[in-house]
Scaffold this motif. Sequence first.
Motif, PDB file in Angstrom:
ATOM      1  N   LYS A 208      29.021  14.428   2.784  1.00  0.00           N
ATOM      2  CA  LYS A 208      28.193  13.671   3.729  1.00  0.00           C
ATOM      3  C   LYS A 208      26.786  13.524   3.149  1.00  0.00           C
ATOM      4  CE  LYS A 208      30.461  14.354   8.159  1.00  0.00           C
ATOM      5  NZ  LYS A 208      30.256  14.648   9.593  1.00  0.00           N
ATOM      6  N   THR A 209      26.208  12.346   3.326  1.00  0.00           N
ATOM      7  CA  THR A 209      24.889  12.088   2.733  1.00  0.00           C
ATOM      8  C   THR A 209      23.771  12.824   3.467  1.00  0.00           C
ATOM      9  OG1 THR A 209      24.672  10.103   4.105  1.00  0.00           O
ATOM     10  CG2 THR A 209      25.546   9.821   1.876  1.00  0.00           C
ATOM     11  N   LYS A 210      23.925  13.050   4.767  1.00  0.00           N
ATOM     12  CA  LYS A 210      22.857  13.680   5.548  1.00  0.00           C
ATOM     13  C   LYS A 210      22.672  15.126   5.103  1.00  0.00           C
ATOM     14  CE  LYS A 210      21.121  14.345  10.242  1.00  0.00           C
ATOM     15  NZ  LYS A 210      21.391  14.188  11.684  1.00  0.00           N
ATOM     16  N   ASP A 216      14.844  15.202   0.185  1.00  0.00           N
ATOM     17  CA  ASP A 216      15.436  13.978   0.727  1.00  0.00           C
ATOM     18  C   ASP A 216      15.298  12.790  -0.223  1.00  0.00           C
ATOM     19  OD1 ASP A 216      16.212  15.283   3.017  1.00  0.00           O
ATOM     20  OD2 ASP A 216      14.428  14.723   4.162  1.00  0.00           O
ATOM     21  N   GLY A 232      17.648   8.776   6.719  1.00  0.00           N
ATOM     22  CA  GLY A 232      18.497   8.969   7.896  1.00  0.00           C
ATOM     23  C   GLY A 232      19.933   8.533   7.707  1.00  0.00           C
ATOM     24  N   ASP A 234      23.695   8.590   7.249  1.00  0.00           N
ATOM     25  CA  ASP A 234      24.672   9.637   7.594  1.00  0.00           C
ATOM     26  C   ASP A 234      26.077   9.062   7.452  1.00  0.00           C
ATOM     27  OD1 ASP A 234      25.944  11.890   8.463  1.00  0.00           O
ATOM     28  OD2 ASP A 234      25.269  11.774  10.541  1.00  0.00           O
ATOM     29  N   GLU A 236      29.893   9.253   4.729  1.00  0.00           N
ATOM     30  CA  GLU A 236      30.613   9.988   3.694  1.00  0.00           C
ATOM     31  C   GLU A 236      30.655   9.154   2.417  1.00  0.00           C
ATOM     32  OE1 GLU A 236      34.489  11.130   5.041  1.00  0.00           O
ATOM     33  OE2 GLU A 236      33.751  13.010   5.906  1.00  0.00           O
TER      34      GLU A 236
END
Length: 440
Positions: A208-210, A216, A232, A234, A236
């Motif tokens: 997951k990117t989040k 960041d 922000g 979010d 896959e």
Amino acid sequence: MNITKEQIDNLNAVVKIAITKDDYQDKVDGILKDYKKSANIPGFRKGHVPMGLIKKQYGKAVLVDEVNKLLQDNLNKYLTEEKLDVLGNPLPKQQDDFDWDAETLDFEFELGLAPEFDVNLKGKKAITQYKIVADDKMIDEQIERISKQYGKLVSQDVVGVDNEISGTFSNEAEEIENSTTIELDKIKTKKNKGLFTGKKVGDVVTVKTKGLFEEDYLLSSALGIDREKAEGLDIEVNFTISAINQREAAELNQELFDKLFGEGKVTSEEEMRTKIKEDAEGQFAQQAEQKLLNDVTEHLIDNTKFDLPAEFLTKWIQMTGETELTEEEATEEYSKSEKGLRYQLIEGKIIKDNDLQVQFDELKEFAKGFIKTQMAQFGQLDPAEEELDSIAARILSNQDEVKRLSEQLMSKKMLDFFKENANLKTKELSYEDFVKEVYG
């Protein structure tokens, strides 16, 4: 011609200019005679057009043009001779049904006058002058980065805890397809690290990117997307592994020292630490000085009290832009620019009262110093004086460059003046603590 000034108050005045025919008639007649010689009007031979027709066709335009030239020239001369310090430019008062045929032409110009005030740098509350030091932790981290950067890559069969993993991030729906290399120690959380650990070339890891990275900002470069989209995000993404490497740190030896600093300039790890500290603190000094300049500027704006001809300046903004603004728009624009105008006046007074003007010889030496710094970055450490003079002369022949360098030199002069005269207190701290204190 008669010019008089009516003082409305300390910040506003009206200049009245009375122009008679004697002031412009000879000039107007001369121009119309020239028109008569060259005018091409159907029905008349060139040079034989009646003067009455010339006056009827061109007289008013020539009169208006010549009177406006007289106004501009004599108004500027009057302001200079009377040493009137005006803000913006004089604004002509509107006159309905103006009679250009009158014996005397009367004009009025509104002036906004610069206020009188004193500048006090010795306020009760001291302004912090930061001294940023490179502590041992920062130097250790820098040496570690250098050792890794100049180290060698050793291929690995499976992903370990501190490996570099090359591969491709992909997500078809978001049109993400980006080849990159990531360091496992930059991945956030043990859970995410565990998804990579033990994997081999050809394996696909879904994450997951989040909250994927410790920092960041790394997400946008890893996915090949802009920061706005990454912020922000979010979803896959799949990461297909193409290579696994272990970076072995380079030895801190003479070969590395020469590669980093030039042959023979650094001969030990201790000297390397000293050089890194000096270079880092040199860069930190620029940030600390910019912070000081900003803080003194804010202090002067907040603590130097004077009134401005706000109504005049709002009207000036409204009328003199590329497109005329509404009163509301001009008021808003004035509100945005007021602090900048206040500082311009304060800075101008400091420069005038303390004779801080930029002289050409100073500007030339400043330019040569700038050139030497630029040349040093390309390995030219000892350029000849003749070469510096030649390059500086070429740069100073460009008015845009002169303006840019003059502004930089004046900024330096102001900073030096503030260091000598402002109420300052020195605070020494690490770069990490400086960032926390200043930027939160």
